[in-house]
Design a protein around this motif. Sequence first.
Motif, PDB file in Angstrom:
ATOM      1  N   LEU A  41      -3.436  53.961  16.484  1.00  0.00           N
ATOM      2  CA  LEU A  41      -2.234  53.257  17.109  1.00  0.00           C
ATOM      3  C   LEU A  41      -3.157  52.067  18.129  1.00  0.00           C
ATOM      4  O   LEU A  41      -2.346  51.025  18.202  1.00  0.00           O
ATOM      5  CB  LEU A  41      -2.011  54.264  18.089  1.00  0.00           C
ATOM      6  N   LEU A  42      -4.362  52.081  17.894  1.00  0.00           N
ATOM      7  CA  LEU A  42      -5.256  50.948  18.375  1.00  0.00           C
ATOM      8  C   LEU A  42      -5.231  49.977  17.422  1.00  0.00           C
ATOM      9  O   LEU A  42      -5.730  48.685  17.977  1.00  0.00           O
ATOM     10  CB  LEU A  42      -6.672  51.586  18.836  1.00  0.00           C
ATOM     11  N   PHE A  47      -1.506  50.507  11.960  1.00  0.00           N
ATOM     12  CA  PHE A  47       0.021  51.025  12.767  1.00  0.00           C
ATOM     13  C   PHE A  47       1.121  50.402  11.977  1.00  0.00           C
ATOM     14  O   PHE A  47       2.083  50.972  11.480  1.00  0.00           O
ATOM     15  CB  PHE A  47      -0.018  50.817  14.224  1.00  0.00           C
ATOM     16  N   GLN A  48       1.258  49.135  11.826  1.00  0.00           N
ATOM     17  CA  GLN A  48       2.302  48.389  11.392  1.00  0.00           C
ATOM     18  C   GLN A  48       2.342  48.716   9.464  1.00  0.00           C
ATOM     19  O   GLN A  48       3.456  48.980   9.307  1.00  0.00           O
ATOM     20  CB  GLN A  48       2.147  46.849  11.358  1.00  0.00           C
ATOM     21  N   ASP A  49       1.131  48.746   8.847  1.00  0.00           N
ATOM     22  CA  ASP A  49       1.242  49.398   7.668  1.00  0.00           C
ATOM     23  C   ASP A  49       1.923  50.634   7.522  1.00  0.00           C
ATOM     24  O   ASP A  49       2.587  50.977   6.595  1.00  0.00           O
ATOM     25  CB  ASP A  49      -0.111  49.221   7.218  1.00  0.00           C
ATOM     26  N   THR A  50       1.550  51.531   8.417  1.00  0.00           N
ATOM     27  CA  THR A  50       2.029  52.874   8.493  1.00  0.00           C
ATOM     28  C   THR A  50       3.552  52.928   8.434  1.00  0.00           C
ATOM     29  O   THR A  50       4.433  53.392   7.783  1.00  0.00           O
ATOM     30  CB  THR A  50       1.541  53.748   9.639  1.00  0.00           C
ATOM     31  N   PRO A  79      10.490  53.420  15.731  1.00  0.00           N
ATOM     32  CA  PRO A  79      10.440  52.201  14.919  1.00  0.00           C
ATOM     33  C   PRO A  79      10.814  52.483  13.589  1.00  0.00           C
ATOM     34  O   PRO A  79      11.493  51.353  12.766  1.00  0.00           O
ATOM     35  CB  PRO A  79       8.897  51.646  14.883  1.00  0.00           C
ATOM     36  N   ILE A  80      10.495  53.653  12.883  1.00  0.00           N
ATOM     37  CA  ILE A  80      11.327  53.884  11.407  1.00  0.00           C
ATOM     38  C   ILE A  80      12.829  53.793  11.668  1.00  0.00           C
ATOM     39  O   ILE A  80      13.584  53.266  11.014  1.00  0.00           O
ATOM     40  CB  ILE A  80      10.766  55.063  10.831  1.00  0.00           C
TER      41      ILE A  80
END
Length: 187
Positions: A41-42, A47-50, A79-80
């Motif tokens: 998350l940092l 995080f965006q790629d996930t 977000p998904i």
Amino acid sequence: MSAAGNGECEDPRIERISKAIRVIPDFPKPGIKFQDITTLLLDHKAFQDTIDIFVERFKDKNITVVAGVEARGFIFGPPIALALGAKFIPLRKPKKLPGEVIFEEYVLEYGSDRLEMHVGAVETGDRALVVDDLIATGGTLCAAINLLERAGAEVLECACIIELPELKGRARLAGKPLFILIEADDT
């Protein structure tokens, strides 16, 4: 950690995600290698790629519900859901939701627990995706699937960032598809 097969070509984003996850030995007890996603998350890119990989996988599956398992499913699920145009449903531990709930109990290594969901959160015919950070023994995901299906949803798939394959949680899902990004090594 190694990238999961999932029958697809290796995505270069997987390596960035895998490197962003910190492994903490002997936490919370000796012999456990804790998969710490807070470091993911940092790293805003990882995080965006996930999120992007999950959205790409599910964008054409007509998902109407993304159900996030407490607590880390609450980080990735919303977000998904927003990207898919679906509603987000939190699946909570006992006595965390106000109002009327339905629940599903499940067995843990030492005892039992349960997941709760608001009555009416799911409608008959909803097409659901269950999201969590990790699958270990599979008990929590099984409880989530059972809870959603009892409420009338069709659970299409479960999605987790990490799988601990040596714990054989996938086998407990009774054939329900599971999409993962990373298999954690036990070495």
